[in-house]
Write a protein that holds these residues in place. Sequence first.
Motif, short mmCIF file in Angstrom:
data_model
loop_
_atom_site.label_atom_id
_atom_site.label_comp_id
_atom_site.label_asym_id
_atom_site.label_seq_id
_atom_site.Cartn_x
_atom_site.Cartn_y
_atom_site.Cartn_z
N LEU A 157 61.58 42.37 37.19
CA LEU A 157 60.12 42.42 37.12
C LEU A 157 59.49 42.28 38.50
CD1 LEU A 157 59.32 40.29 33.94
CD2 LEU A 157 59.06 42.76 34.25
N CYS A 158 60.01 41.36 39.31
CA CYS A 158 59.47 41.16 40.66
C CYS A 158 59.75 42.37 41.55
CB CYS A 158 60.05 39.89 41.28
SG CYS A 158 59.45 38.39 40.50
N LEU A 159 60.94 42.96 41.43
CA LEU A 159 61.24 44.16 42.22
C LEU A 159 60.33 45.31 41.82
CD1 LEU A 159 65.13 44.09 42.36
CD2 LEU A 159 63.55 43.79 44.26
N GLY A 160 60.10 45.48 40.55
CA GLY A 160 59.18 46.53 40.09
C GLY A 160 57.76 46.30 40.57
N ALA A 161 57.31 45.05 40.52
CA ALA A 161 55.96 44.74 41.01
C ALA A 161 55.86 44.98 42.51
CB ALA A 161 55.60 43.29 40.67
N ALA A 162 56.90 44.63 43.26
CA ALA A 162 56.89 44.84 44.71
C ALA A 162 56.84 46.33 45.04
CB ALA A 162 58.11 44.19 45.35
N ARG A 163 57.61 47.14 44.32
CA ARG A 163 57.58 48.60 44.55
C ARG A 163 56.21 49.17 44.21
NH1 ARG A 163 63.39 50.93 42.51
NH2 ARG A 163 64.59 50.01 44.20
N LEU A 164 55.61 48.72 43.12
CA LEU A 164 54.29 49.19 42.74
C LEU A 164 53.25 48.83 43.80
CD1 LEU A 164 52.46 50.49 40.57
CD2 LEU A 164 52.15 48.18 39.65
N ILE A 165 53.28 47.59 44.26
CA ILE A 165 52.34 47.16 45.30
C ILE A 165 52.55 47.96 46.57
CG2 ILE A 165 51.73 45.23 46.81
CD1 ILE A 165 52.32 43.39 44.38
N ASP A 166 53.81 48.22 46.93
CA ASP A 166 54.11 49.00 48.13
C ASP A 166 53.54 50.41 48.03
OD1 ASP A 166 55.46 49.39 50.69
OD2 ASP A 166 56.88 50.64 49.58
N ARG A 167 53.71 51.05 46.89
CA ARG A 167 53.18 52.41 46.71
C ARG A 167 51.66 52.41 46.75
NH1 ARG A 167 56.99 55.31 42.19
NH2 ARG A 167 58.84 55.39 43.50
N VAL A 168 51.02 51.44 46.13
CA VAL A 168 49.56 51.38 46.12
C VAL A 168 49.04 51.19 47.54
CG1 VAL A 168 47.58 49.97 45.39
CG2 VAL A 168 49.34 50.61 43.74
N VAL A 169 49.65 50.29 48.31
CA VAL A 169 49.22 50.05 49.68
C VAL A 169 49.46 51.28 50.55
CG1 VAL A 169 49.68 48.67 51.74
CG2 VAL A 169 49.43 47.55 49.54
N ASP A 170 50.61 51.93 50.39
CA ASP A 170 50.89 53.15 51.15
C ASP A 170 49.86 54.24 50.85
OD1 ASP A 170 53.03 52.22 52.57
OD2 ASP A 170 54.55 53.13 51.28
N ASN A 171 49.56 54.44 49.58
CA ASN A 171 48.57 55.45 49.21
C ASN A 171 47.19 55.11 49.75
OD1 ASN A 171 50.41 57.08 47.91
ND2 ASN A 171 50.02 56.18 45.90
N ALA A 172 46.81 53.85 49.67
CA ALA A 172 45.49 53.44 50.17
C ALA A 172 45.42 53.59 51.69
CB ALA A 172 45.20 51.99 49.76
N SER A 173 46.48 53.22 52.40
CA SER A 173 46.43 53.33 53.86
C SER A 173 46.43 54.79 54.30
CB SER A 173 47.60 52.58 54.49
OG SER A 173 48.83 53.19 54.14
N ARG A 205 45.12 57.25 52.53
CA ARG A 205 43.81 57.79 52.16
C ARG A 205 42.73 57.36 53.15
NH1 ARG A 205 42.57 57.70 46.09
NH2 ARG A 205 44.29 59.12 46.35
N PHE A 206 42.76 56.11 53.58
CA PHE A 206 41.70 55.60 54.45
C PHE A 206 41.99 55.80 55.93
CE2 PHE A 206 41.04 52.91 50.61
CZ PHE A 206 39.83 53.47 50.26
N ASN A 207 43.24 56.08 56.29
CA ASN A 207 43.60 56.28 57.69
C ASN A 207 44.66 57.39 57.76
OD1 ASN A 207 43.76 55.97 60.42
ND2 ASN A 207 45.05 54.16 60.36
N PRO A 208 44.23 58.65 57.58
CA PRO A 208 45.21 59.74 57.55
C PRO A 208 45.86 59.95 58.91
CG PRO A 208 42.99 60.61 57.48
CD PRO A 208 42.87 59.13 57.41
N VAL A 209 47.11 60.38 58.87
CA VAL A 209 47.86 60.66 60.09
C VAL A 209 47.47 62.07 60.56
CG1 VAL A 209 50.17 60.97 61.07
CG2 VAL A 209 49.76 59.20 59.34
#
Length: 74
Positions: free
Chosen positions: A35-51, A53-57
């Motif tokens: 459960l913790c590994l799944g939550a960590a992966r989900l949080i990582d994907r959300v943060v990656d997508n948000a970063s 979107r707000f700061n494109p390379v």
Amino acid sequence: MVDAFQQWWDGVELWMAQLAFPFQFALLMGVLLPLCLGAARLIDRVVDNASTRFNPVPKVPPAQPGETDAGSGS
């Protein structure tokens, strides 16, 4: 509905409290670790997508053959 869930949870809690410590630890790790590994992966994907979107390379075009790097200094 909530009462039924509460009674079920109380039964699970009582059953787990009566187990020996090594079995409690193994059961807890078997449930919480995935459960913790799944939550960590989900949080990582959300943060990656948000970063992204707000700061494109900025997209840099690929270098053409024969061109040299302008910053090489030679």
